[in-house]
Design a protein around this motif. Structure first.
Motif, short mmCIF file in Angstrom:
data_model
loop_
_atom_site.label_atom_id
_atom_site.label_comp_id
_atom_site.label_asym_id
_atom_site.label_seq_id
_atom_site.Cartn_x
_atom_site.Cartn_y
_atom_site.Cartn_z
N THR A 78 48.20 11.68 8.67
CA THR A 78 48.02 10.70 9.63
C THR A 78 49.41 9.87 9.75
N LEU A 79 49.90 9.90 10.94
CA LEU A 79 51.18 8.93 11.01
C LEU A 79 50.89 7.58 11.59
N PHE A 80 49.72 7.29 12.28
CA PHE A 80 49.34 6.12 12.93
C PHE A 80 47.91 5.94 12.81
N ARG A 81 47.33 5.04 12.33
CA ARG A 81 45.68 4.65 12.42
C ARG A 81 45.54 3.26 12.45
N LYS A 101 50.34 14.18 12.69
CA LYS A 101 51.90 14.54 13.14
C LYS A 101 51.73 15.74 14.21
N CYS A 102 52.49 15.50 15.34
CA CYS A 102 52.71 16.54 16.10
C CYS A 102 51.47 16.52 17.26
N GLU A 103 50.72 15.34 17.30
CA GLU A 103 49.53 15.36 18.01
C GLU A 103 49.54 14.33 19.06
N ILE A 104 48.85 14.74 20.33
CA ILE A 104 48.87 13.81 21.39
C ILE A 104 47.36 13.52 21.84
N VAL A 105 47.24 12.03 21.58
CA VAL A 105 45.89 11.70 21.58
C VAL A 105 45.68 11.02 23.04
N LEU A 119 45.11 0.34 24.41
CA LEU A 119 46.60 0.68 24.28
C LEU A 119 47.40 -0.63 24.31
N ARG A 120 47.26 -1.60 25.36
CA ARG A 120 47.99 -2.83 25.28
C ARG A 120 47.79 -3.72 24.04
#
Length: 208
Positions: A78-81, A101-105, A119-120
């Protein structure tokens, strides 16, 4: 008879056309027809190279294999949470989100569902609170400058009174474009603008 059909919807191309020619950067890159003509095939042809199209392995796996490192194939990391993430005005509450890693959400929803505000807020543009984790950063040292936000409309992200080149370098830190006394280094700004225009293949006649 000749029919010129203009659309932004891949589904309509698949439904109405027998053959689709994909032109990238002025070059006839692909011709897709017959049983291969599908939305997925069209989308793939627009984002990957000709060599990669049609390969069974996904683009991400191809990249990781070329790198050859054990770390690059660890897609479970997990890179970001964010967790227990809530908007101050209640537009969204208790959102849990993680990106590996290497994932598009993708966050999807109708207008007004709160997806845009999530997102903002993650990027610090709206008031919200919760727990953050960014790989390599302690939570107490997390800085919103570690993230980038690309809005749906360029009107909300550009300085309309500045040139293309000035907009590009406006996000850079002062050591790159300004002296210790605060004076702008115009030659350095121009050099960086030209570099990034070339790097990101921005369609502009000049930095000005």
């Amino acid at each position: 008879h000749i029919v010129i059909f203009v659309t932004h919807r891949l589904r309509e191309l698949v439904h109405h056309a027998d053959r689709v020619v994909v032109i990238l950067d002025g070059v006839n890159s692909f011709v897709i027809e017959g049983y291969e003509l599908s939305e997925e095939r069209l989308a793939e042809s627009l984002i990957v190279s000709e060599k990669s199209v049609g390969e069974k392995s996904c683009l991400i796996n191809s990249v990781s294999e070329s790198q050859g490192s054990k770390e690059s194939t660890d897609f479970s990391r997990t890179l970001f949470r964010v967790s227990r993430f809530s908007h101050r005005s209640g537009i969204f509450t208790d959102v849990d989100l993680q990106i590996r890693k290497c994932e598009i959400v993708a966050i999807m929803g109708v207008e007004g569902s709160g997806g845009r505000e999530v997102l903002r807020s993650v990027c610090g543009l709206e008031p919200a609170h919760g727990s953050f984790h960014l790989e390599g950063k302690e939570e107490r040292s997390f800085n919103y400058r570690d993230l980038e936000y690309l809005p749906a409309s360029r009107k909300s992200s550009l300085f309309h009174n500045l040139y293309v080149g000035e907009n590009i370098v406006s996000r850079l830190g002062s050591p790159d474009i300004a002296s210790r006394l605060g004076y702008l280094r115009l030659r350095k700004m121009l050099s960086l603008a030209v570099e990034y225009i070339r790097k990101f293949r921005i369609r502009a006649e000049s930095p000005y």
